[in-house]
Motif scaffolding. Structure first.
Motif: not given
Length: 194
Positions: A5, A7, A41, A45-49
């Motif tokens: 998670q 955000e 990121n 492991q998120r592209k564009s948080l």
């Protein structure tokens, strides 16, 4: 660490807006366009948080990202970007001063520098500033993939000597392209996440 998670909680401009939950915070500092957003990121492991931009000076607020409901990454405005007005830079300076001098949940700071270059005067000032608040500093030397293995030691030594790094602080070669250093970065952060 496996991130389930992540955000953005708030983009704050003053203390009144900081999140109230008493969880550890890791601040991310570095000059404009050094790759703070890419670092976040890649780690989660998120592209564009975290929004990346080719335009320096994009982060103009203190951005709080909640990770696994366990801690916050806190992205502070980048420094050293000339095309921002003096007034704007002063505003950022006050924002950062307020955050670093008053935030009780702040446990450590990740200072991101470009491994290809000697740390700038701004990098040196930032390191000294963080040590003034007795904060542990994890130096992430990014763009490691751009330096041949044989030359890395020399580049890392230049960073350590230029910043006059204290022995308890860590330096980690890192690449947002190849994820090199990602595990080491998490390992360095673990002690501050409880």
């Amino acid at each position: 660490m496996k991130v389930n998670q992540a955000e953005i909680v708030i983009s704050a401009v003053s203390q009144k807006q900081y999140p109230k939950e008493p969880i550890p915070e890791i601040a991310l500092a570095g000059r404009s366009n050094v790759g703070k957003s890419s670092f976040i990121n890649k780690l989660i492991q998120r592209k564009s948080l975290a929004r990346t931009s080719s335009k320096p000076g994009k982060t103009q607020t203190i951005n709080f990202y909640r990770i696994n409901d366990k801690f916050h990454f806190v992205d502070v405005p980048g420094y050293g970007y000339a095309k921002v007005s003096k007034k704007e830079r002063e505003k950022w300076g006050q924002m950062m001063e307020e955050y670093f001098s008053t935030r009780e949940f702040l446990r450590a700071t990740v200072l991101i520098v470009d491994m290809r270059h000697k740390p700038s005067e701004g990098d040196q000032m930032m390191y000294d500033y963080l040590k003034h608040f007795d904060l542990p500093v994890i130096v992430i030397a990014t763009k490691a993939d751009k330096i041949s293995k044989g030359k890395r030691h020399k580049h890392l030594q230049t960073i350590i000597q230029t910043l006059q790094m204290e022995d308890e602080d860590t330096i980690i070669p890192f690449s947002a392209e190849t994820a090199e250093g990602k595990e080491y970065a998490w390992r360095a952060l673990y002690p501050y996440l409880d």
